[in-house]
Design a protein around this motif. Structure first.
Motif, PDB file in Angstrom:
ATOM      1  N   PRO A 166       0.807  -1.227   0.000  1.00 20.83           N
ATOM      2  CA  PRO A 166       0.000   0.000   0.000  1.00 20.83           C
ATOM      3  C   PRO A 166       0.840   1.278   0.000  1.00 20.83           C
ATOM      4  CG  PRO A 166      -0.061  -1.041   2.164  1.00 20.83           C
ATOM      5  CD  PRO A 166       0.638  -2.002   1.252  1.00 20.83           C
ATOM      6  N   PHE A 167       2.153   1.144   0.244  1.00 19.12           N
ATOM      7  CA  PHE A 167       3.029   2.317   0.262  1.00 19.12           C
ATOM      8  C   PHE A 167       3.945   2.382  -0.967  1.00 19.12           C
ATOM      9  CE2 PHE A 167       2.019   1.242   4.667  1.00 19.12           C
ATOM     10  CZ  PHE A 167       1.504   2.447   5.114  1.00 19.12           C
ATOM     11  N   GLY A 168       3.849   1.396  -1.853  1.00 18.00           N
ATOM     12  CA  GLY A 168       4.662   1.404  -3.072  1.00 18.00           C
ATOM     13  C   GLY A 168       6.141   1.283  -2.812  1.00 18.00           C
ATOM     14  N   ILE A 169       6.535   0.553  -1.774  1.00 19.58           N
ATOM     15  CA  ILE A 169       7.939   0.478  -1.380  1.00 19.58           C
ATOM     16  C   ILE A 169       8.671  -0.711  -1.999  1.00 19.58           C
ATOM     17  CG2 ILE A 169       9.501   0.061   0.572  1.00 19.58           C
ATOM     18  CD1 ILE A 169       8.507   2.901   0.491  1.00 19.58           C
ATOM     19  N   VAL A 170       8.082  -1.899  -1.962  1.00 17.50           N
ATOM     20  CA  VAL A 170       8.774  -3.108  -2.417  1.00 17.50           C
ATOM     21  C   VAL A 170       9.003  -3.044  -3.929  1.00 17.50           C
ATOM     22  CG1 VAL A 170       8.832  -5.614  -2.300  1.00 17.50           C
ATOM     23  CG2 VAL A 170       7.459  -4.336  -0.653  1.00 17.50           C
ATOM     24  N   GLN A 171      10.214  -3.396  -4.356  1.00 15.59           N
ATOM     25  CA  GLN A 171      10.555  -3.396  -5.770  1.00 15.59           C
ATOM     26  C   GLN A 171      11.352  -4.657  -6.105  1.00 15.59           C
ATOM     27  OE1 GLN A 171       9.506  -0.995  -7.955  1.00 15.59           O
ATOM     28  NE2 GLN A 171       8.439   0.001  -6.236  1.00 15.59           N
ATOM     29  N   LEU A 172      11.366  -5.015  -7.390  1.00 12.82           N
ATOM     30  CA  LEU A 172      12.148  -6.159  -7.846  1.00 12.82           C
ATOM     31  C   LEU A 172      13.481  -5.691  -8.419  1.00 12.82           C
ATOM     32  CD1 LEU A 172       9.486  -8.321  -9.752  1.00 12.82           C
ATOM     33  CD2 LEU A 172      10.314  -8.620  -7.408  1.00 12.82           C
ATOM     34  N   THR A 173      14.511  -6.467  -8.181  1.00 12.07           N
ATOM     35  CA  THR A 173      15.806  -6.205  -8.797  1.00 12.07           C
ATOM     36  C   THR A 173      16.186  -7.409  -9.646  1.00 12.07           C
ATOM     37  OG1 THR A 173      18.074  -5.463  -8.381  1.00 12.07           O
ATOM     38  CG2 THR A 173      17.233  -7.210  -6.960  1.00 12.07           C
ATOM     39  N   THR A 174      16.965  -7.176 -10.695  1.00 15.27           N
ATOM     40  CA  THR A 174      17.416  -8.255 -11.570  1.00 15.27           C
ATOM     41  C   THR A 174      18.835  -8.665 -11.189  1.00 15.27           C
ATOM     42  OG1 THR A 174      16.049  -7.444 -13.401  1.00 15.27           O
ATOM     43  CG2 THR A 174      17.841  -8.949 -13.954  1.00 15.27           C
ATOM     44  N   LEU A 175      19.022  -9.946 -10.927  1.00 16.84           N
ATOM     45  CA  LEU A 175      20.320 -10.499 -10.549  1.00 16.84           C
ATOM     46  C   LEU A 175      20.742 -11.553 -11.561  1.00 16.84           C
ATOM     47  CD1 LEU A 175      19.503 -10.962  -6.741  1.00 16.84           C
ATOM     48  CD2 LEU A 175      20.775  -9.078  -7.777  1.00 16.84           C
ATOM     49  N   VAL A 176      21.993 -11.975 -11.483  1.00 18.59           N
ATOM     50  CA  VAL A 176      22.526 -12.985 -12.402  1.00 18.59           C
ATOM     51  C   VAL A 176      23.159 -14.103 -11.586  1.00 18.59           C
ATOM     52  CG1 VAL A 176      24.096 -13.453 -14.313  1.00 18.59           C
ATOM     53  CG2 VAL A 176      22.975 -11.214 -14.147  1.00 18.59           C
ATOM     54  N   ASP A 177      22.756 -15.352 -11.852  1.00 19.28           N
ATOM     55  CA  ASP A 177      23.319 -16.470 -11.097  1.00 19.28           C
ATOM     56  C   ASP A 177      24.664 -16.893 -11.655  1.00 19.28           C
ATOM     57  OD1 ASP A 177      22.853 -18.067 -13.339  1.00 19.28           O
ATOM     58  OD2 ASP A 177      21.020 -18.962 -12.528  1.00 19.28           O
ATOM     59  N   GLU A 178      25.257 -17.946 -11.050  1.00 17.95           N
ATOM     60  CA  GLU A 178      26.600 -18.378 -11.440  1.00 17.95           C
ATOM     61  C   GLU A 178      26.664 -18.917 -12.863  1.00 17.95           C
ATOM     62  OE1 GLU A 178      24.468 -21.711  -9.295  1.00 17.95           O
ATOM     63  OE2 GLU A 178      24.837 -19.558  -8.990  1.00 17.95           O
ATOM     64  N   LYS A 179      25.506 -19.234 -13.439  1.00 19.92           N
ATOM     65  CA  LYS A 179      25.464 -19.731 -14.815  1.00 19.92           C
ATOM     66  C   LYS A 179      25.150 -18.630 -15.819  1.00 19.92           C
ATOM     67  CE  LYS A 179      24.017 -24.396 -13.454  1.00 19.92           C
ATOM     68  NZ  LYS A 179      22.973 -25.457 -13.615  1.00 19.92           N
ATOM     69  N   GLY A 180      25.055 -17.411 -15.304  1.00 16.48           N
ATOM     70  CA  GLY A 180      24.779 -16.277 -16.178  1.00 16.48           C
ATOM     71  C   GLY A 180      23.310 -16.061 -16.479  1.00 16.48           C
ATOM     72  N   LYS A 181      22.431 -16.772 -15.783  1.00 15.96           N
ATOM     73  CA  LYS A 181      20.993 -16.632 -16.012  1.00 15.96           C
ATOM     74  C   LYS A 181      20.427 -15.539 -15.117  1.00 15.96           C
ATOM     75  CE  LYS A 181      16.651 -19.228 -15.907  1.00 15.96           C
ATOM     76  NZ  LYS A 181      16.007 -20.548 -15.622  1.00 15.96           N
ATOM     77  N   GLU A 182      19.616 -14.674 -15.695  1.00 15.95           N
ATOM     78  CA  GLU A 182      19.010 -13.586 -14.938  1.00 15.95           C
ATOM     79  C   GLU A 182      17.775 -14.065 -14.172  1.00 15.95           C
ATOM     80  OE1 GLU A 182      18.136 -10.311 -17.494  1.00 15.95           O
ATOM     81  OE2 GLU A 182      20.215  -9.632 -17.582  1.00 15.95           O
ATOM     82  N   TYR A 183      17.573 -13.505 -13.001  1.00 17.36           N
ATOM     83  CA  TYR A 183      16.387 -13.786 -12.208  1.00 17.36           C
ATOM     84  C   TYR A 183      16.066 -12.550 -11.374  1.00 17.36           C
ATOM     85  CZ  TYR A 183      19.632 -14.544  -8.278  1.00 17.36           C
ATOM     86  OH  TYR A 183      20.607 -14.386  -7.318  1.00 17.36           O
ATOM     87  N   GLU A 184      14.836 -12.498 -10.840  1.00 18.56           N
ATOM     88  CA  GLU A 184      14.398 -11.330 -10.071  1.00 18.56           C
ATOM     89  C   GLU A 184      14.126 -11.700  -8.620  1.00 18.56           C
ATOM     90  OE1 GLU A 184      12.314  -8.190 -13.026  1.00 18.56           O
ATOM     91  OE2 GLU A 184      11.078  -9.940 -12.537  1.00 18.56           O
ATOM     92  N   GLN A 185      14.342 -10.716  -7.750  1.00 15.95           N
ATOM     93  CA  GLN A 185      14.059 -10.881  -6.330  1.00 15.95           C
ATOM     94  C   GLN A 185      13.493  -9.587  -5.764  1.00 15.95           C
ATOM     95  OE1 GLN A 185      17.582 -12.153  -4.188  1.00 15.95           O
ATOM     96  NE2 GLN A 185      16.963 -14.305  -4.290  1.00 15.95           N
ATOM     97  N   ALA A 186      12.655  -9.730  -4.755  1.00 14.97           N
ATOM     98  CA  ALA A 186      12.076  -8.563  -4.087  1.00 14.97           C
ATOM     99  C   ALA A 186      13.098  -7.944  -3.139  1.00 14.97           C
ATOM    100  CB  ALA A 186      10.822  -8.969  -3.319  1.00 14.97           C
ATOM    101  N   GLN A 187      13.174  -6.625  -3.161  1.00 10.20           N
ATOM    102  CA  GLN A 187      14.139  -5.905  -2.337  1.00 10.20           C
ATOM    103  C   GLN A 187      13.462  -4.758  -1.607  1.00 10.20           C
ATOM    104  OE1 GLN A 187      17.609  -6.439  -2.163  1.00 10.20           O
ATOM    105  NE2 GLN A 187      17.410  -8.296  -3.398  1.00 10.20           N
TER     106      GLN A 187
END
Length: 272
Positions: free
Chosen positions: A119-140
């Motif tokens: 409700p406050f618009g605070i949580v956002q996703l960031t894009t990360l890269v694993d050890e195999k070079g594959k991108e994934y997202e996580q909440a920050q």
């Protein structure tokens, strides 16, 4: 019973130095997030995946025609009844022993439901890269420096605040301090108030504001979206009982998407 701890943000004492922003970046090893200069003193529009707290600058005209800057330390509110916890299908968003809300990165799948329902618009996703070079997202978002709390330390932003505008401790003590300070500033700020919204059952980061919440870009009466309650209290338990956890992860995604797409019609507020 778990003791709840809170961070009191007293905007009437803040001088806009941004030390809390710098300390947060340093302690949490957050990457630089350059933004285009917009002709404002404010460095970032809002909190982001790599900027967990932002000092907002609001130009405010006083009742007598004067002008003043209003500062606000903006970060995760750590709601007592947190929408992000309700909607997380993997239980990645969870309450800590300090009453705050954190993300278990080992469980987070980057679905974004927490982003859609905060409700406050605070949580956002960031894009990360694993050890195999594959991108994934996580909440920050802000963790209230849980690693420091576990060692008996204060949150980094509180530690560095030289104006005592950020104070951390037992919630009952912080509420009492806020009420004491409110009484002292009422003559100077007639509209001063304590912002600890009941629509989310109170927050672990709460404010002493010099004016009404909307002046500071805060929703007047934030609430947990109805879709989040339906999902957590009805759809998810029923689905798990009928289909099993693995199948529910697939069906649940479909159900929650249908619910969350209606959130705007229910009056959900995503402003800070």
């Amino acid at each position: 019973m778990t003791t709840k701890y809170s961070k009191l943000v007293d905007v009437t004492r803040c001088d806009g130095c941004r030390a809390c922003m710098v300390m947060c970046k340093n302690w949490n090893d957050l990457p630089v997030e350059p933004e285009e200069f917009k002709g404002s003193y404010q460095s970032h529009d809002k909190c982001g995946a790599n900027t967990w707290n932002v000092l907002t600058f609001t130009e405010h005209e006083t009742e007598n025609g004067g002008f003043e800057w209003l500062f606000r330390h903006s970060a995760c509110m750590h709601c007592t009844d947190a929408a992000c916890v309700k909607v997380c299908p993997e239980d990645a968003m969870h309450y800590t022993e300090f009453g705050t809300v954190n993300t278990n990165y080992d469980k987070c799948v980057g679905c974004g439901y927490c982003v859609q329902n905060c409700p406050f618009g605070i949580v956002q996703l960031t894009t990360l890269v694993d050890e195999k070079g594959k991108e994934y997202e996580q909440a920050q978002k802000c963790t209230m420096c849980v690693d420091r709390l576990q060692e008996g330390m204060k949150p980094a932003c509180v530690e560095v605040c030289h104006m005592d505008a950020l104070v951390y401790g037992d919630k009952a003590d912080m509420v009492a301090l806020a009420e004491e300070r409110l009484a002292k500033v009422k003559d100077r700020y007639p509209n001063a108030n304590i912002y600890n919204p009941i629509g989310v059952d109170g927050t672990q980061t709460f404010y002493l504001l010099a004016d009404k919440p909307s002046v500071y870009g805060l929703p007047e009466n934030p609430k947990v979206p109805t879709s989040a309650t339906v999902w957590k209290d009805y759809a998810q338990p029923l689905g798990k009982a009928m289909l099993g956890v693995t199948t529910m992860a697939v069906i649940g995604g479909f159900i929650s998407n249908k619910l969350f797409n209606k959130q705007g019609e229910e009056g959900g507020n995503h402003d800070e």
